[in-house]
Motif scaffolding. Structure first.
Motif, mmCIF file in Angstrom:
data_model
loop_
_atom_site.group_PDB
_atom_site.id
_atom_site.type_symbol
_atom_site.label_atom_id
_atom_site.label_comp_id
_atom_site.label_asym_id
_atom_site.label_seq_id
_atom_site.Cartn_x
_atom_site.Cartn_y
_atom_site.Cartn_z
ATOM 1 N N LEU A 188 8.431 -31.505 -109.870
ATOM 2 C CA LEU A 188 7.100 -32.027 -110.185
ATOM 3 C C LEU A 188 6.119 -31.630 -109.086
ATOM 4 O O LEU A 188 6.445 -31.628 -107.905
ATOM 5 N N LEU A 189 4.902 -31.308 -109.508
ATOM 6 C CA LEU A 189 3.859 -30.885 -108.579
ATOM 7 C C LEU A 189 2.863 -31.998 -108.359
ATOM 8 O O LEU A 189 2.428 -32.646 -109.308
ATOM 9 N N GLU A 190 2.511 -32.221 -107.098
ATOM 10 C CA GLU A 190 1.366 -33.078 -106.829
ATOM 11 C C GLU A 190 0.128 -32.401 -107.401
ATOM 12 O O GLU A 190 -0.072 -31.201 -107.219
ATOM 13 N N ARG A 191 -0.696 -33.164 -108.104
ATOM 14 C CA ARG A 191 -1.903 -32.568 -108.675
ATOM 15 C C ARG A 191 -3.070 -32.770 -107.706
ATOM 16 O O ARG A 191 -3.513 -33.889 -107.465
ATOM 17 N N ARG A 192 -3.562 -31.664 -107.170
ATOM 18 C CA ARG A 192 -4.700 -31.692 -106.263
ATOM 19 C C ARG A 192 -5.976 -31.963 -107.052
ATOM 20 O O ARG A 192 -5.999 -31.844 -108.289
ATOM 21 N N PRO A 193 -7.059 -32.338 -106.363
ATOM 22 C CA PRO A 193 -8.327 -32.571 -107.066
ATOM 23 C C PRO A 193 -8.702 -31.379 -107.944
ATOM 24 O O PRO A 193 -8.640 -30.225 -107.524
ATOM 25 N N GLY A 194 -9.080 -31.678 -109.156
ATOM 26 C CA GLY A 194 -9.413 -30.660 -110.138
ATOM 27 C C GLY A 194 -8.305 -30.434 -111.143
ATOM 28 O O GLY A 194 -8.565 -30.153 -112.319
ATOM 29 N N TRP A 195 -7.060 -30.599 -110.716
ATOM 30 C CA TRP A 195 -5.928 -30.356 -111.606
ATOM 31 C C TRP A 195 -5.745 -31.460 -112.636
ATOM 32 O O TRP A 195 -5.053 -31.267 -113.640
ATOM 33 N N GLU A 196 -6.371 -32.619 -112.424
ATOM 34 C CA GLU A 196 -6.307 -33.666 -113.441
ATOM 35 C C GLU A 196 -7.022 -33.241 -114.725
ATOM 36 O O GLU A 196 -6.801 -33.829 -115.789
ATOM 37 N N ARG A 197 -7.835 -32.184 -114.646
ATOM 38 C CA ARG A 197 -8.539 -31.694 -115.826
ATOM 39 C C ARG A 197 -7.640 -30.848 -116.734
ATOM 40 O O ARG A 197 -7.937 -30.676 -117.916
ATOM 41 N N LEU A 198 -6.545 -30.312 -116.179
ATOM 42 C CA LEU A 198 -5.702 -29.423 -116.979
ATOM 43 C C LEU A 198 -5.099 -30.119 -118.198
ATOM 44 O O LEU A 198 -5.168 -29.571 -119.312
ATOM 45 N N PRO A 199 -4.520 -31.332 -118.072
ATOM 46 C CA PRO A 199 -3.974 -31.971 -119.278
ATOM 47 C C PRO A 199 -5.038 -32.371 -120.297
ATOM 48 O O PRO A 199 -4.706 -32.663 -121.449
ATOM 49 N N LEU A 200 -6.299 -32.405 -119.875
ATOM 50 C CA LEU A 200 -7.391 -32.814 -120.767
ATOM 51 C C LEU A 200 -8.049 -31.634 -121.457
ATOM 52 O O LEU A 200 -8.913 -31.829 -122.316
ATOM 53 N N LEU A 201 -7.648 -30.419 -121.094
ATOM 54 C CA LEU A 201 -8.279 -29.228 -121.652
ATOM 55 C C LEU A 201 -8.055 -29.190 -123.161
ATOM 56 O O LEU A 201 -6.923 -29.133 -123.638
ATOM 57 N N ASP A 202 -9.153 -29.216 -123.907
ATOM 58 C CA ASP A 202 -9.047 -29.365 -125.366
ATOM 59 C C ASP A 202 -10.235 -28.689 -126.054
ATOM 60 O O ASP A 202 -10.986 -29.331 -126.792
ATOM 61 N N PRO A 203 -10.410 -27.381 -125.829
ATOM 62 C CA PRO A 203 -11.571 -26.714 -126.435
ATOM 63 C C PRO A 203 -11.454 -26.682 -127.955
ATOM 64 O O PRO A 203 -10.396 -26.343 -128.496
ATOM 65 N N PRO A 204 -12.509 -27.029 -128.671
ATOM 66 C CA PRO A 204 -12.447 -27.027 -130.143
ATOM 67 C C PRO A 204 -11.987 -25.701 -130.723
ATOM 68 O O PRO A 204 -11.238 -25.670 -131.709
ATOM 69 N N GLY A 205 -12.392 -24.601 -130.098
ATOM 70 C CA GLY A 205 -12.019 -23.297 -130.619
ATOM 71 C C GLY A 205 -10.559 -22.936 -130.411
ATOM 72 O O GLY A 205 -10.080 -21.950 -130.956
ATOM 73 N N GLY A 206 -9.852 -23.731 -129.625
ATOM 74 C CA GLY A 206 -8.452 -23.426 -129.351
ATOM 75 C C GLY A 206 -7.473 -24.413 -129.945
ATOM 76 O O GLY A 206 -6.289 -24.406 -129.595
ATOM 77 N N ARG A 207 -7.926 -25.251 -130.869
ATOM 78 C CA ARG A 207 -7.055 -26.303 -131.408
ATOM 79 C C ARG A 207 -6.116 -25.809 -132.497
ATOM 80 O O ARG A 207 -5.109 -26.462 -132.782
ATOM 81 N N GLY A 208 -6.430 -24.708 -133.133
ATOM 82 C CA GLY A 208 -5.534 -24.146 -134.136
ATOM 83 C C GLY A 208 -5.221 -25.078 -135.285
ATOM 84 O O GLY A 208 -4.090 -25.112 -135.780
ATOM 85 N N GLY A 209 -6.193 -25.819 -135.725
ATOM 86 C CA GLY A 209 -5.996 -26.723 -136.855
ATOM 87 C C GLY A 209 -5.590 -28.126 -136.473
ATOM 88 O O GLY A 209 -5.515 -29.010 -137.349
ATOM 89 N N PHE A 210 -5.314 -28.383 -135.209
ATOM 90 C CA PHE A 210 -4.951 -29.723 -134.768
ATOM 91 C C PHE A 210 -6.201 -30.547 -134.458
ATOM 92 O O PHE A 210 -7.282 -30.009 -134.237
ATOM 93 N N SER A 211 -6.003 -31.850 -134.415
ATOM 94 C CA SER A 211 -7.090 -32.781 -134.124
ATOM 95 C C SER A 211 -7.504 -32.687 -132.668
ATOM 96 O O SER A 211 -6.809 -32.080 -131.844
ATOM 97 N N PRO A 212 -8.621 -33.313 -132.303
ATOM 98 C CA PRO A 212 -8.903 -33.504 -130.884
ATOM 99 C C PRO A 212 -7.779 -34.293 -130.222
ATOM 100 O O PRO A 212 -6.993 -34.970 -130.877
ATOM 101 N N LEU A 213 -7.719 -34.193 -128.911
ATOM 102 C CA LEU A 213 -6.661 -34.847 -128.145
ATOM 103 C C LEU A 213 -6.755 -36.364 -128.263
ATOM 104 O O LEU A 213 -7.831 -36.949 -128.157
ATOM 105 N N HIS A 214 -5.596 -37.006 -128.507
ATOM 106 C CA HIS A 214 -5.488 -38.463 -128.498
ATOM 107 C C HIS A 214 -4.724 -38.901 -127.251
ATOM 108 O O HIS A 214 -3.901 -38.148 -126.709
ATOM 109 N N CYS A 215 -4.950 -40.132 -126.832
ATOM 110 C CA CYS A 215 -4.209 -40.702 -125.709
ATOM 111 C C CYS A 215 -3.832 -42.137 -126.046
ATOM 112 O O CYS A 215 -4.692 -42.941 -126.424
#
Length: 418
Positions: A188-215
């Protein structure tokens, strides 16, 4: 006279204003498909310019490589500096001219100068990096949970409340929970500042038919304390017999197996869902023992993280060992000759620090730095590598003792790429 095709290539650092051109080399080398603007912007922000290299043919950029300044969990619970090697590519017009070798040479020299004991990477093609001393150190499991065909036998635990939350608003609490898990699993990697955005990356053009991200958050009913979360998306598919939605789990984290079971049950109960998929779990994930029938999961094991010790002594001294060990390793490392030779590793076991120093004593085991990388996090055992002919036992009994000492109680795992 030197022909243009054989002109020497050079490696140099890039400047910040070259980033677009430099990153464009990566995009072309990987097929030319442009990323979504949101993805490109994130990687621009995360790129460490002072760690980014270009291969040049005269003034043209024809290759690239970079590294992130990570810290990685290792057996015993320590978290060590590690260079996250990334964005490695060479244009198709300049392959087989030594560009990749030149990049790896310059990069590993730089890592040594920085004092980083480890280098890690994920590979688009697993066969590429062995010649530079990287060994496969972790695996990941892809599984599919078919709704209605398996049962989860959840262990007892405290009463939990599940609630949906905006992924961005919940991110700080989720990152805090993730940070608590880091020392508990190697890889497991410690997530440095800025890396918390990686799991949230959810561009509409890259969803491939899936919904927006749920949590979905799992909280203890009595205290409100966050004990688990899952981030996922849903594809509302249909077949001839009716609804057949796919729930794609991006990541799921939980402090206890009971919490994990509750989250998996929630995902399996998604309305109109036919199946739940996830492409990265540890190979010893509790889910494997919670389901009524493992065969229904259609498990598939894939490679995860590749690791190489940059400084053998510091790397081996920095991790913990499952039992006392006193072994002399004859290490071969033609690409980083400063590692080659005999190293004596001594550790009292899990209750004390290890020491690894050069020695002239007779070797007990012989292996290359690649095998050392594979065994470093406990993902591959020295015994298994010896059976494959990649570790030689020079003193009877040394192999079994060292293999047990290098072992990890939990399988190493990298939860996300970089």
């Amino acid at each position: 006279m030197t022909s243009p095709a054989s002109a020497p290539l050079t490696v140099r650092p890039i400047s910040a204003d070259e980033w677009d051109t430099w990153y464009g080399v990566l995009e072309v080398a990987f097929g030319g498909g442009l990323e979504q603007p949101e993805e490109r912007d994130l990687w621009r922000e995360l790129t460490e310019i002072d760690r980014s290299l270009a291969v040049c043919d005269d003034s043209r950029l024809v290759g690239c490589a970079s590294a992130f300044s990570f810290r990685i969990a290792v057996p015993g619970g320590a978290v060590l500096p590690a260079a996250g090697v990334t964005m490695v590519a060479v244009l198709p017009t300049h392959r087989r001219r030594g560009a990749l070798t030149a990049l790896m040479r310059r990069q590993l020299d730089d890592l040594r100068e920085r004092g980083e004991p480890l280098a890690v990477l994920t590979a688009s093609e697993g066969a590429i990096y062995g010649r530079f001393g990287y060994g496969q150190a972790t695996s990941r499991l892809n599984v599919t949970l078919p709704r209605g065909r398996i049962r989860l036998d959840a262990p007892d635990g405290p009463d939990l409340r599940l609630r949906l939350a905006d992924p961005a608003e919940a991110a700080p609490a989720c990152e805090e929970l993730y940070a608590r898990l880091v020392p508990l699993r190697p890889g497991l990697l410690e997530r440095r500042p800025g890396w918390e955005r990686l799991p949230l990356l959810d561009p509409p053009g890259g969803r491939g038919g899936f919904s927006p991200l749920h949590c979905v958050l799992a909280e203890e009913t009595s205290t409100g304390r966050l004990v688990g979360y899952a981030r996922y998306a849903v594809d509302r598919g249909w077949n001839g017999g009716g609804p057949a939605a796919t729930v794609r789990v991006n990541d799921l984290a939980a402090l206890t197996p009971a919490t994990a079971a509750r989250l998996w049950t929630y995902l399996l109960e998604t309305d109109l869902a036919e199946k739940v998929t996830v492409n990265s779990l540890p190979v010893d994930d509790p889910l494997l023992h919670l389901v009524s029938d493992q065969r229904r999961l259609e498990p598939r094991v894939r490679d995860g993280l590749f690791l190489r010790p940059v400084e053998v002594g510091a790397a081996l001294a920095g991790r913990g060992y499952a039992q006392p060990v006193d072994v002399v390793l004859e290490v071969a490392d033609p690409f980083c000759p400063w590692n080659a030779g005999r190293w004596r590793l001594v550790s009292p076991g899990p209750d004390g620090p290890a020491e690894c120093v050069r020695t002239r004593a007779a070797a007990d085991l012989a292996l290359s730095v690649r095998e050392l990388g594979s065994a470093y996090l406990g993902g591959a055992t020295l015994t298994a590598l010896a059976r494959a002919g990649r570790v030689a036992e020079l003193r009877p009994g040394a192999l079994a003792a060292a293999s047990r000492a290098f072992a990890s109680d939990v399988a190493p795992w990298l939860p996300h790429g970089f």
